[in-house]
Motif scaffolding. Structure first.
Motif, PDB file in Angstrom:
ATOM      1  N   PRO A  71       0.805  -1.227   0.000  1.00 33.06           N
ATOM      2  CA  PRO A  71       0.000   0.000   0.000  1.00 33.06           C
ATOM      3  C   PRO A  71       0.839   1.278   0.000  1.00 33.06           C
ATOM      4  O   PRO A  71       0.353   2.323  -0.420  1.00 33.06           O
ATOM      5  N   HIS A  72       2.093   1.189   0.467  1.00 35.60           N
ATOM      6  CA  HIS A  72       2.966   2.370   0.425  1.00 35.60           C
ATOM      7  C   HIS A  72       3.141   2.856  -1.016  1.00 35.60           C
ATOM      8  O   HIS A  72       3.420   4.019  -1.249  1.00 35.60           O
ATOM      9  N   GLU A  73       3.038   1.921  -1.957  1.00 35.71           N
ATOM     10  CA  GLU A  73       3.327   2.277  -3.344  1.00 35.71           C
ATOM     11  C   GLU A  73       2.067   2.532  -4.168  1.00 35.71           C
ATOM     12  O   GLU A  73       2.130   2.723  -5.373  1.00 35.71           O
ATOM     13  N   HIS A  96       2.608  10.352   5.547  1.00 39.04           N
ATOM     14  CA  HIS A  96       3.133   9.979   4.228  1.00 39.04           C
ATOM     15  C   HIS A  96       2.746   8.569   3.795  1.00 39.04           C
ATOM     16  O   HIS A  96       3.163   8.103   2.744  1.00 39.04           O
ATOM     17  N   TYR A  97       1.985   7.852   4.626  1.00 38.32           N
ATOM     18  CA  TYR A  97       1.610   6.484   4.255  1.00 38.32           C
ATOM     19  C   TYR A  97       0.693   6.511   3.036  1.00 38.32           C
ATOM     20  O   TYR A  97       0.802   5.657   2.155  1.00 38.32           O
ATOM     21  N   ASP A  98      -0.214   7.471   3.011  1.00 43.64           N
ATOM     22  CA  ASP A  98      -1.188   7.584   1.918  1.00 43.64           C
ATOM     23  C   ASP A  98      -1.294   9.049   1.500  1.00 43.64           C
ATOM     24  O   ASP A  98      -2.364   9.651   1.580  1.00 43.64           O
ATOM     25  N   GLU A 151       4.964   5.201  10.844  1.00 45.51           N
ATOM     26  CA  GLU A 151       3.676   5.650  10.301  1.00 45.51           C
ATOM     27  C   GLU A 151       2.614   4.539  10.276  1.00 45.51           C
ATOM     28  O   GLU A 151       1.489   4.776   9.844  1.00 45.51           O
ATOM     29  N   HIS A 152       2.951   3.339  10.751  1.00 42.77           N
ATOM     30  CA  HIS A 152       1.973   2.245  10.735  1.00 42.77           C
ATOM     31  C   HIS A 152       1.032   2.374  11.932  1.00 42.77           C
ATOM     32  O   HIS A 152       1.033   1.546  12.842  1.00 42.77           O
ATOM     33  N   VAL A 153       0.208   3.414  11.881  1.00 42.39           N
ATOM     34  CA  VAL A 153      -0.646   3.785  13.016  1.00 42.39           C
ATOM     35  C   VAL A 153      -1.672   2.699  13.323  1.00 42.39           C
ATOM     36  O   VAL A 153      -2.124   2.551  14.453  1.00 42.39           O
ATOM     37  N   PRO A 217       9.444  -1.897   9.979  1.00 44.36           N
ATOM     38  CA  PRO A 217       8.916  -1.472  11.291  1.00 44.36           C
ATOM     39  C   PRO A 217       7.395  -1.541  11.410  1.00 44.36           C
ATOM     40  O   PRO A 217       6.792  -0.845  12.209  1.00 44.36           O
ATOM     41  N   LEU A 218       6.792  -2.431  10.643  1.00 38.21           N
ATOM     42  CA  LEU A 218       5.337  -2.542  10.549  1.00 38.21           C
ATOM     43  C   LEU A 218       4.625  -2.558  11.898  1.00 38.21           C
ATOM     44  O   LEU A 218       3.736  -1.769  12.157  1.00 38.21           O
ATOM     45  N   ALA A 219       4.994  -3.503  12.745  1.00 40.93           N
ATOM     46  CA  ALA A 219       4.222  -3.737  13.976  1.00 40.93           C
ATOM     47  C   ALA A 219       4.865  -3.092  15.190  1.00 40.93           C
ATOM     48  O   ALA A 219       4.627  -3.512  16.321  1.00 40.93           O
ATOM     49  N   THR A 295       0.498  -8.260   8.050  1.00 34.95           N
ATOM     50  CA  THR A 295       0.144  -7.584   6.804  1.00 34.95           C
ATOM     51  C   THR A 295      -0.147  -6.112   7.049  1.00 34.95           C
ATOM     52  O   THR A 295      -0.375  -5.690   8.183  1.00 34.95           O
ATOM     53  N   GLU A 296      -0.152  -5.359   5.961  1.00 33.62           N
ATOM     54  CA  GLU A 296      -0.480  -3.921   6.014  1.00 33.62           C
ATOM     55  C   GLU A 296      -1.990  -3.725   5.843  1.00 33.62           C
ATOM     56  O   GLU A 296      -2.564  -2.782   6.369  1.00 33.62           O
ATOM     57  N   THR A 297      -2.594  -4.605   5.013  1.00 40.82           N
ATOM     58  CA  THR A 297      -4.046  -4.580   4.811  1.00 40.82           C
ATOM     59  C   THR A 297      -4.562  -5.983   5.130  1.00 40.82           C
ATOM     60  O   THR A 297      -3.780  -6.876   5.432  1.00 40.82           O
TER      61      THR A 297
END
Ligand SMILES: [Zn+2]
Length: 328
Positions: A71-73, A96-98, A151-153, A217-219, A295-297
């Motif tokens: 999703p970053h891309e 900056h994530y989205d 930024e992985h809120v 640094p996802l989690a 996962t991110e999503t």
């Protein structure tokens, strides 16, 4: 990158102008024709939080819904930005994530909920943020270097609970008749968040001082709350997240960390995979270090934020239990 989004923003504005001229844009109310608040979120994760609060009185859509890819891309197309333009409430991750969501033109009455800013304590984050403010808002607020703040809120349960409350505020403003409904839903959502807090506290109590590694640094927020010490070289995580090659030194240090079983688990982002992360996976398998896929999503089959994080927390609990047994 910033230049690109600005260029895309210009193209988008032109596309929307053409759309308005052709009469295919909705009115300015931010409501659907059947009286629901139109909500758009950048990913299905944030959309799920909005659905939990909005229920039958909100029409929630997500721009990024794939279980694969990064999703970053993601880059929004004209149809995506048109959805943002028509929404009454916009829920975005921020930081900056989205960035495409931050820069996309919005309904002048749209309420923008920026999860990153809420986490950082920015009181202005969910004020009306129509087109007038967009250009000034995007450039100035994020002076930190990329990667300086995680930024992985959506892995920060406290922030997600607060986002649910802010969504209830926004929906209540758009649809005052259903305020109690939205507040009750946000309350129920936060009750479930509190159950997850308790599970993380249990991990912390059962695994004092445990170390883990992760491929990006996802989690970070989840691990910190669980009292787990992420000892992955920072340079490796930053490089993977930025889609760059980490230094040979960081790679070697990480390989040694995992092969020498210096960590109790490897946290693996299945949406940011390359040869380097695959090598880490192979080393972990060989060394008997449990791997937790994150996962991110939503992974396929998962449609609900709480179910998703509960599964993530349970996977973490199991991995730590397995590694505790194997080292004793
Ligand atoms: Zn990421």
């Amino acid at each position: 990158m910033a230049t690109w989004s600005r260029l895309l923003g210009v193209t988008t504005a032109l596309t929307l102008a053409i759309g308005v001229a052709a009469g295919c844009s909705s009115d300015d109310s931010g409501m659907t024709s059947d009286g629901k608040v139109a909500v758009v979120a950048s990913t299905n994760v944030w959309a799920s939080v909005a659905e939990a609060v909005g229920g039958e009185h909100a029409d929630v859509s997500a721009l990024y819904t794939s279980a694969d890819g990064d999703p970053h891309e993601f880059e929004a197309n004209a149809k995506d930005t048109a959805k943002v333009a028509d929404a009454g409430v916009v829920v975005l991750n921020g930081g900056h994530y989205d960035a495409y969501m931050e820069s996309a033109p919005k309904n002048s009455d749209a309420i923008v909920i920026n999860a990153f800013d809420i986490m950082e304590g920015d009181e202005h984050s969910d004020e009306h943020d129509g087109n007038d403010h967009d250009s000034g808002h995007d450039e100035g607020d994020h002076s930190h270097a990329p990667g300086a703040v995680n930024e992985h809120v959506f892995y920060n349960l406290t922030a997600v609970g607060e986002v649910a409350n802010r969504i209830a505020n926004a929906l209540s403003e758009k649809d005052p008749a259903n305020e109690q409904y939205f507040r009750d839903n946000a309350g129920a959502f936060n009750d479930q968040i509190n159950e997850l807090h308790a599970e993380l506290a249990a991990i912390k109590a059962a695994n004092p001082g445990a170390t883990v590694a992760q491929t990006e640094p996802l989690a970070g927020y989840l691990l910190a709350e669980a009292g787990l010490d992420d000892v992955t070289p920072a340079g490796l995580q930053d490089a993977v997240e930025a889609g760059q090659s980490p230094s040979a030194r960081d790679v070697a240090a990480t390989h040694e960390l995992i092969s020498g079983r210096g960590v109790r688990a490897l946290i693996y982002n299945t949406q940011a995979v390359d040869d380097g992360t695959k090598a880490l996976l192979a080393i972990a398998d060989k060394a008997g270090v449990p791997v937790v896929d994150l996962t991110e999503t939503f992974p396929s089959g998962v449609t609900n934020y709480i179910d998703w994080q509960r599964a993530n927390v349970e996977a973490l609990t199991s991995a730590l239990a397995a590694s505790a047994n194997s080292t004793r």
